[in-house]
Design a protein around this motif. Sequence first.
Motif, PDB file in Angstrom:
ATOM      1  N   VAL A   1     -57.244  29.801 -17.532  1.00 29.07           N
ATOM      2  CA  VAL A   1     -58.613  30.577 -17.950  1.00 29.07           C
ATOM      3  C   VAL A   1     -58.042  31.451 -19.297  1.00 29.07           C
ATOM      4  CG1 VAL A   1     -60.170  32.481 -17.333  1.00 29.07           C
ATOM      5  CG2 VAL A   1     -59.574  30.377 -15.919  1.00 29.07           C
ATOM      6  N   TYR A   2     -58.915  31.364 -20.235  1.00 30.63           N
ATOM      7  CA  TYR A   2     -58.584  31.942 -21.672  1.00 30.63           C
ATOM      8  C   TYR A   2     -59.967  32.089 -22.375  1.00 30.63           C
ATOM      9  CZ  TYR A   2     -57.791  27.257 -23.472  1.00 30.63           C
ATOM     10  OH  TYR A   2     -58.110  26.047 -23.856  1.00 30.63           O
ATOM     11  N   ASN A   3     -59.846  32.973 -23.488  1.00 27.35           N
ATOM     12  CA  ASN A   3     -60.989  33.025 -24.379  1.00 27.35           C
ATOM     13  C   ASN A   3     -62.287  33.235 -23.519  1.00 27.35           C
ATOM     14  OD1 ASN A   3     -58.993  32.142 -25.836  1.00 27.35           O
ATOM     15  ND2 ASN A   3     -59.771  30.403 -26.986  1.00 27.35           N
TER      16      ASN A   3
ATOM     17  N   PHE B   1     -66.113  32.301 -17.871  1.00 31.40           N
ATOM     18  CA  PHE B   1     -64.480  32.365 -18.355  1.00 31.40           C
ATOM     19  C   PHE B   1     -64.476  30.754 -18.776  1.00 31.40           C
ATOM     20  CE2 PHE B   1     -64.926  35.651 -15.198  1.00 31.40           C
ATOM     21  CZ  PHE B   1     -64.093  36.363 -15.844  1.00 31.40           C
ATOM     22  N   ARG B   2     -63.610  30.668 -19.871  1.00 31.96           N
ATOM     23  CA  ARG B   2     -63.225  29.483 -20.216  1.00 31.96           C
ATOM     24  C   ARG B   2     -62.359  28.731 -19.449  1.00 31.96           C
ATOM     25  NH1 ARG B   2     -61.372  26.525 -25.734  1.00 31.96           N
ATOM     26  NH2 ARG B   2     -60.073  24.662 -24.896  1.00 31.96           N
ATOM     27  N   ALA B   3     -62.707  27.785 -18.705  1.00 31.33           N
ATOM     28  CA  ALA B   3     -61.741  27.153 -17.867  1.00 31.33           C
ATOM     29  C   ALA B   3     -61.543  25.921 -18.289  1.00 31.33           C
ATOM     30  CB  ALA B   3     -62.306  27.171 -16.395  1.00 31.33           C
TER      31      ALA B   3
ATOM     32  N   TYR C   1     -66.555  25.677 -24.225  1.00 31.92           N
ATOM     33  CA  TYR C   1     -65.430  26.487 -24.406  1.00 31.92           C
ATOM     34  C   TYR C   1     -65.837  27.793 -25.232  1.00 31.92           C
ATOM     35  CZ  TYR C   1     -64.594  24.003 -28.681  1.00 31.92           C
ATOM     36  OH  TYR C   1     -64.521  23.144 -29.820  1.00 31.92           O
ATOM     37  N   ASP C   2     -64.973  28.885 -25.108  1.00 31.73           N
ATOM     38  CA  ASP C   2     -64.891  29.948 -26.099  1.00 31.73           C
ATOM     39  C   ASP C   2     -66.376  30.572 -25.571  1.00 31.73           C
ATOM     40  OD1 ASP C   2     -62.617  28.829 -26.530  1.00 31.73           O
ATOM     41  OD2 ASP C   2     -63.047  28.788 -28.723  1.00 31.73           O
ATOM     42  N   PRO C   3     -66.660  30.855 -24.338  1.00 35.94           N
ATOM     43  CA  PRO C   3     -68.145  31.731 -24.117  1.00 35.94           C
ATOM     44  C   PRO C   3     -68.041  33.208 -24.403  1.00 35.94           C
ATOM     45  CG  PRO C   3     -66.736  31.671 -22.147  1.00 35.94           C
ATOM     46  CD  PRO C   3     -65.978  30.805 -23.099  1.00 35.94           C
TER      47      PRO C   3
ATOM     48  N   VAL D   1     -56.564  30.859 -43.886  1.00 35.72           N
ATOM     49  CA  VAL D   1     -57.086  29.500 -43.749  1.00 35.72           C
ATOM     50  C   VAL D   1     -58.587  29.456 -42.979  1.00 35.72           C
ATOM     51  CG1 VAL D   1     -56.779  27.473 -42.062  1.00 35.72           C
ATOM     52  CG2 VAL D   1     -54.814  28.708 -43.101  1.00 35.72           C
ATOM     53  N   LYS D   2     -58.809  30.394 -41.985  1.00 33.45           N
ATOM     54  CA  LYS D   2     -60.073  30.521 -41.463  1.00 33.45           C
ATOM     55  C   LYS D   2     -60.275  31.665 -40.508  1.00 33.45           C
ATOM     56  CE  LYS D   2     -58.934  27.342 -37.653  1.00 33.45           C
ATOM     57  NZ  LYS D   2     -59.423  26.366 -36.858  1.00 33.45           N
ATOM     58  N   ILE D   3     -61.414  32.106 -40.552  1.00 33.55           N
ATOM     59  CA  ILE D   3     -61.797  33.134 -39.706  1.00 33.55           C
ATOM     60  C   ILE D   3     -63.027  33.040 -38.754  1.00 33.55           C
ATOM     61  CG2 ILE D   3     -61.011  35.215 -41.267  1.00 33.55           C
ATOM     62  CD1 ILE D   3     -63.889  35.453 -42.180  1.00 33.55           C
TER      63      ILE D   3
ATOM     64  N   VAL E   1     -51.570  30.034 -36.657  1.00 33.96           N
ATOM     65  CA  VAL E   1     -51.411  31.199 -35.952  1.00 33.96           C
ATOM     66  C   VAL E   1     -52.407  31.995 -35.790  1.00 33.96           C
ATOM     67  CG1 VAL E   1     -49.959  33.325 -35.885  1.00 33.96           C
ATOM     68  CG2 VAL E   1     -48.902  31.385 -36.295  1.00 33.96           C
ATOM     69  N   TYR E   2     -53.020  32.625 -34.767  1.00 33.90           N
ATOM     70  CA  TYR E   2     -54.371  33.213 -34.600  1.00 33.90           C
ATOM     71  C   TYR E   2     -54.097  34.678 -34.229  1.00 33.90           C
ATOM     72  CZ  TYR E   2     -57.397  29.035 -34.171  1.00 33.90           C
ATOM     73  OH  TYR E   2     -57.788  27.806 -34.312  1.00 33.90           O
ATOM     74  N   SER E   3     -54.524  35.561 -35.201  1.00 33.43           N
ATOM     75  CA  SER E   3     -54.134  37.043 -34.984  1.00 33.43           C
ATOM     76  C   SER E   3     -55.735  37.460 -35.013  1.00 33.43           C
ATOM     77  CB  SER E   3     -53.576  37.510 -36.239  1.00 33.43           C
ATOM     78  OG  SER E   3     -52.389  36.853 -36.617  1.00 33.43           O
TER      79      SER E   3
HETATM   80  C1  BMA Z   1     -59.779  26.796 -31.903  1.00 30.93           C
HETATM   81  C2  BMA Z   1     -60.679  26.792 -30.653  1.00 30.93           C
HETATM   82  C3  BMA Z   1     -60.148  27.790 -29.459  1.00 30.93           C
HETATM   83  C4  BMA Z   1     -58.806  27.767 -29.602  1.00 30.93           C
HETATM   84  C5  BMA Z   1     -57.999  27.806 -30.920  1.00 30.93           C
HETATM   85  C6  BMA Z   1     -56.449  27.573 -30.725  1.00 30.93           C
HETATM   86  O1  BMA Z   1     -60.404  25.747 -32.715  1.00 30.93           O
HETATM   87  O2  BMA Z   1     -60.528  25.586 -30.027  1.00 30.93           O
HETATM   88  O3  BMA Z   1     -60.578  27.607 -28.338  1.00 30.93           O
HETATM   89  O4  BMA Z   1     -57.995  28.811 -28.827  1.00 30.93           O
HETATM   90  O5  BMA Z   1     -58.576  26.719 -31.552  1.00 30.93           O
HETATM   91  O6  BMA Z   1     -56.087  26.435 -30.169  1.00 30.93           O
END
Ligand code: BMA
Length: 329
Positions: free
Chosen positions: A45-47, A61-63, A106-108, A212-214, A242-244
Motif C-alpha cells: 500500500v503506497y501513493n 489507498f493504492r493497493a 492507482y495513485d488516488p 525528466v518530468k514532474i 529517482v522521485y523527489s
Molecule cells: C509512476 C507511477 C507511480 C509510481 C512511480 C514510480 O509512473 O506509476 O505510481 O510510484 O511511477 O514507479
Amino acid sequence: MTQILGEALPNIPWEDKPAACIEPMWRFSKNPIIGWNPTKNIARVYNSAVLPHNGSFIGVFRADHKNGRANIHFGRSRDGVHFEIDDHVIPWKNTKGEPAPVSYAYDPRLVKIDDTFYVVWCDDMHGPSIGLGYTKDLVNWIRLPNPLMPFNRNGVLFPRKVNGKYKLLSRPSDSGHTPFGDIFISESPDLIHWGNHQRVMGRGGKGWWQGVKIGSGPTPIETSEGWLLFYHGVSSTCNGFVYSLGAAILDTDNPVKVKYRSGNYLLTPQEPYETSGFVSNVIFPCQNIYDAETGRIAIYYGAADTFTALAFCRVDEVVSYVKEYHENI
Ligand code: BMA
C-alpha cells in the motif's frame, strides 16, 4: 507569517522537528506507517490519500494485489497513523446505479468539496487516464466520466472552485513509463465538461532532480501567499528514475501562474524504506492534511512503491524556503 486558510485539526498526526534537523521538512520517526502484506489480498500500500473525518481519519489507498495489479481500497484510522484497510476494492457504480468496476486504478487523491468526497486516480481508459468519482456517505461510490483523454496521470482537484470553476491539475503522459511530463490545469463548471487547458509548470531548471518530468501532488493548500503545491520531480540515473518531493506556490485567483518554485527538492530518497523496495528510490506524495491553527502540515507519501510514510513541515517555514530557493523555470 504565512497562514493556512482552512480549518483547525488539533489531532493532526505530528512530531516536532528533531533538534538536529536543518531541513524544512522532516520524516516521521515511526516510518513506514504501512508495510508489506497489510491484508490477505494486498501486497503493498503506497501513493495513498488520507483526510480527517468526524474526529478520526479516512483514506483511499493504492493497493497492489498479490497478482501484481493495482486498485483502490477504502480505509479508516483513529489517529491518522494506524489504518484498517478493506480487503476489497471500492465498489464503484455509474450514475445509473450499475456496477462500474475499474480494470486497474492507482495513485488516488482524495478531496472534500462542500459535503462530497471526490477521488481522482489514474484509470484505465484504453491506457492511463484520469478517473474521477465521489461519495457522500463512504458507502455509495459513484464514478463520473473520465475528465481527460488518455494518456494522462496525476490528476489533482483543487479543494474549492476558483472563480466559479472546478480546477484539475494533470500530467499528460504516454502509455508507458513516460520520459517527459509537465503539469497542466483544466477547468469545469460541473465536473463533467472540461476545457481551457493550460500549462502551469514544466520540468527542468538548473537542478537535475526535476529534469525528466514532474507531477502533482497532494491537494493544493490555500495559504495567505497562494496555493501551496507539493509535487514530485523525477531525474534519470544509471539505475533508473529517482522521485523527489518539491514545492511551488500558485496564484490564488489564477493558479496557472506560478509565483514561487523551489529549485531545490524538499525530500529525496534517503531512508532505507525509500531507497529500497519494489521500485527503489521513489518518494511519491499523494496527500497533505493540515492544522490551520498551528500551521502544521502532514504529508502522506509512497516510498519505493512499497510503503506508506509520513513527513511533516510548518507552512511558514516551507513557504519561506520555497521563496528563498525560488527559481524561474
Ligand atoms: C509512476 C507511477 C507511480 C509510481 C512511480 C514510480 O509512473 O506509476 O505510481 O510510484 O511511477 O514507479
